[in-house]
Every structure is written in structure tokens, then in C-alpha cells.
Design an enzyme around this catalytic site. Structure first.
Site, mmCIF file in Angstrom:
data_model
loop_
_atom_site.group_PDB
_atom_site.id
_atom_site.type_symbol
_atom_site.label_atom_id
_atom_site.label_comp_id
_atom_site.label_asym_id
_atom_site.label_seq_id
_atom_site.Cartn_x
_atom_site.Cartn_y
_atom_site.Cartn_z
ATOM 1 N N ARG A 84 -16.221 -2.696 -33.587
ATOM 2 C CA ARG A 84 -15.983 -3.315 -34.902
ATOM 3 C C ARG A 84 -16.419 -2.395 -36.050
ATOM 4 N NH1 ARG A 84 -17.502 -9.643 -33.557
ATOM 5 N NH2 ARG A 84 -15.472 -10.108 -32.636
ATOM 6 N N LYS A 124 -8.227 -25.052 -22.931
ATOM 7 C CA LYS A 124 -7.937 -26.388 -23.455
ATOM 8 C C LYS A 124 -6.645 -26.505 -24.250
ATOM 9 C CE LYS A 124 -12.777 -27.760 -23.811
ATOM 10 N NZ LYS A 124 -13.871 -28.021 -24.744
ATOM 11 N N GLY A 153 -10.080 -12.898 -29.125
ATOM 12 C CA GLY A 153 -10.827 -13.693 -28.154
ATOM 13 C C GLY A 153 -10.657 -13.231 -26.728
ATOM 14 N N GLY A 204 -10.813 -16.741 -33.746
ATOM 15 C CA GLY A 204 -10.466 -17.963 -34.479
ATOM 16 C C GLY A 204 -9.446 -17.720 -35.561
#
Length: 397
Positions: free
Chosen positions: A40, A201, A354, A377
Site C-alpha cells: 500500500r 454471504k 478483499g 469495501g
């Protein structure tokens, strides 16, 4: 959502003080505090170098971890300042606070071509509350704001959105790349447009499925979320991941895809394990023949073939979420097969952040993808078509 934003190349920074929001939320060794991956930090270098070359004085800022508004020695940005100075081969002036005396004095003395880094923004509880006074104090140190932390643009925090009320706001090179590649994929994709959705999910991907049903030609559903779709169709799913609250929704999505002429592909066979363990006994079963006391852990070989075939002639592929429990090598086969299929494809291939990004990197296919998003996100909310506060606040072209 307008993705066509003013970028660092659209402004004159000579002699200007720039507040630059970076994503230095790096993983660290819990015992030693040593940075275990500086990816990063490296990702922020092009924008930092550009601003310094243009004659700007750069005040970089970032959060690290979740200190929840309290000072934590283990979450200081001091190791980041050290690593940043090594990578740039120059001194990085480190402020011991955020908007306190030390930061303000160092910012006031900062000369063109110099770089400083503020202490962890989240040491102040007002950062995450997007407190206007805190944002104003941050902004008071600079004349221009540059946002280059794509991983945080879905948050309306003081340093991601609040400061834009007080300073002209531009996108950095990292944010610009995300907006141009992902924005184009959603607004004007090269077709056929295939979306691959995995992960645990259904509930975390509702908005994404809904939005992509309006845009994609084919939607592939794998991973833990596929068992809710299977159960909705009356299949036995044993001890697999299951969200019983979302069974009706799954049927609605299957119907909506039919009505819109979107191909919705679900696993036709599954690799099941006796229990959730890396070395558990495993079998391959057709999706409608799962034993009641086993659980689905990965997509099977027939599904791999079906999904890979759908990707082969695609023009654009967006992938978010692994196909199975890729952390266990025995159940990473499906995820690796999809990474291979994308790598071999001529399509524009975009991997949402992610777990899918982690899987592609871990399996060694990162350099074969058109783009790997730096935001987990943020990329998810992007795919949902949500307005991202840290993007909405930037100047439009």
C-alpha cells in the site's frame, strides 16, 4: 455517480501545500510491529513523486488499524514514515500529532519538494465522525486536497470527504485508475460482460447482484453464497454455509435474471468435506446430491468447466469473492481455476478487492489481470452502484 473527476494532472501545484490522503493501513507483525507488506505504501509513490516533482510541499495522512480515538503505540505511523523515506530515498518529516502544535509547526515550515506525514488520523475520534471542526483544522494546513486512498472512499470521514468542504479536491493517480477502469466496466463495458460473485454471504452481495442484473450478460455465483441459492431451489445443502433469511431473495434473483435475459450460473457439482478442516475427508457430488451431514467447501470439476467456458469469450469480467475455502489448499482448486480462466482470457479482467484480490495474489496470477482493486469495501460499494462520499466530494471535470 459521476466518475469523471479532476485529477492531479489537471492542476498546478507549484509552491502549493497539498494535503494528501493515502492508504497506509499496512499489515504489521503483532509481536515486533514490523511492516509485513509495504504494497500500500508502494502504491502511493507515483502520486507522491508527481506532486513533489511539481514543486508541491506534501502533507500525507492516513489511518492505521482501529484505535477508536485513543493513542496506541502499536498503531503509530512512525514505521510507515521510516519505510516511506527508504522507498523515496529522502527524509520524511514525521509529526507526533495530527492537528496539534507539532503537526502545525512542521506543516508551516514545510518547503516545496518536502514531504511530511501526520500521525494516525484515527487517534482522534473526530476523524471517523467526520467532525467539521476537525476537518477544518486538517484543511487549514494546506491549500489543496488530493485523495489517493481508494480503500477508504466509501467512508464519509473527515480526511476522506470532510476536508473537501474547505479545499479544492482532486483525485490522485491510484483513485483515478480505479475510477476509470471500474467506472468504464460498469458504465460502458466491452461485451459480453461477465460478473463472478463468490465469498461467504448472499447478504453482503445483495446490492451488487441487484445492480449487476441491470448491466451484466452473465452472472456466475460460487463460494459459500451459492448454497443459499441451492437451498432456495429445494436442494439439500448439509452443513454448508446458509442464510435462511435470504432464500426468497435468491429465488427472486433467479427469476429476475430470467426476466431480463441474464444468464445466471450456479454450481452443478460441489467438493464437500466431512467437517470444516484443511485435512478433512472430501468427495465430489452433484449439487442436488449433497449428503446431509457434509458441507460444501469448493466448486467441483464440472462447475469449473461451466464457469471457465462462460469467461472464455467475455469482453469484460469483474470478479469479487473466492469460489471456496481458498485458505485450505485442498479447497482452493475452484478459485485457482477461475484465476487461470481470467488470466487466459482476452477480456478486460477486474478483480474486486478483499479476499478475491488476496487469492489472486497468493496464487500468483496478479500480473495477468487488467486491474486488481485496492479497496475491499469500496470496490464492493462501487459494484453496487452506490455513491462513494470520498469520490462525490472531488471536483468534476
Amino acid at each position: 455517480m459521476n466518475y469523471n473527476k479532476m485529477t492531479v494532472t489537471d492542476a498546478d501545484f507549484k509552491g502549493k501545500k497539498v494535503l494528501l490522503r493515502c492508504d497506509f493501513n499496512v499489515p504489521q507483525d503483532k509481536a515486533t510491529g514490523e511492516i509485513t507488506s509495504d504494497k500500500r505504501i508502494v502504491a502511493a509513490l507515483p502520486t507522491i513523486r508527481y506532486l513533489l516533482e511539481q514543486g508541491a510541499a506534501v502533507i500525507a495522512c492516513s489511518h492505521l488499524g482501529k484505535p477508536k480515538g485513543t493513542w496506541k503505540e502499536s498503531l503509530t505511523l512512525a514505521p510507515v514514515a521510516k519505510r516511506l523515506s527508504e522507498l523515496l530515498g529522502m527524509e520524511v518529516i514525521f509529526a507526533k500529532d495530527i492537528i496539534g502544535e507539532d503537526a502545525k509547526a512542521k506543516a508551516a515550515a514545510l518547503q516545496p519538494g518536502q514531504l511530511m506525514l501526520l500521525e494516525n488520523l484515527r487517534f482522534d475520534a473526530r476523524e471517523e465522525k467526520n467532525d467539521p471542526e476537525f476537518a477544518k483544522e486538517l484543511a487549514s494546513m494546506a491549500e489543496v486536497f488530493v485523495s489517493d486512498a481508494f480503500g477508504t472512499v466509501h467512508r464519509a470521514h473527515a480526511s476522506t470527504a470532510g476536508v473537501a468542504a474547505f479545499l479544492p479536491a482532486y483525485s490522485g493517480m491510484l483513485v483515478e485508475k480505479e475510477l476509470s477502469i471500474m467506472g468504464k466496466a460498469l458504465d460502458d463495458p466491452k461485451r459480453p460482460f461477465v460478473a463472478i460473485l463468490g465469498g461467504a454471504k448472499v447478504s453482503s452481495k445483495i446490492g451488487v447482484i441487484n445492480n449487476l442484473l441491470e448491466k451484466a450478460d452473465t452472472i456466475i455465483i460460487g463460494g459459500g453464497m451459492s448454497y443459499t441459492f441451492m437451498k432456495a431451489q429445494g436442494f439439500e445443502v448439509g452443513n454448508s454455509l446458509l442464510e435462511t433469511d435470504w432464500l426468497d431473495y435468491s429465488l427472486e434473483m433467479i427469476q429476475k435474471a430470467k426476466d431480463k435475459g441474464v444468464k445466471l450460473l450456479l454450481p452443478v457439482d460441489t467438493v464437500v468435506g466431512k467437517e470444516f478442516d484443511a485435512d478433512t475427508e472430501r468427495r465430489i457430488v452433484d449439487s442436488d446430491k449433497m449428503p446431509a451431514d457434509w458441507e460444501g467447501m469448493d466448486i467441483g470439476p464440472k462447475t469449473i468447466e461451466l464457469f471457465s467456458e462462460a469467461v472464455k469469450d467475455a469482453g469484460t469480467v469483474v470478479w469479487n469473492g473466492p469460489m471456496g475455502v481458498f485458505e485450505f489448499p485442498a479447497f482452493a482448486v475452484g478459485t485457482e481455476a477461475m484465476a487461470k480462466a481470467l488470466a487466459a482470457s482476452e477480456a478486460v479482467t477486474i478483480v474486486g478487492g478483499g479476499d478475491s484480490a488476496a487469492a489472486v495474489e497468493k496464487l500468483g496470477y496478479a500480473d495477468k489481470m487488467t486491474h486488481i482493486s485496492t479497496g475491499g469495501g469500496a470496490s464492493l460499494e462501487f459494484l453496487e452502484g452506490k455513491e462513494l462520499p470520498g469520490v462525490a466530494c472531488l471536483l468534476n471535470k
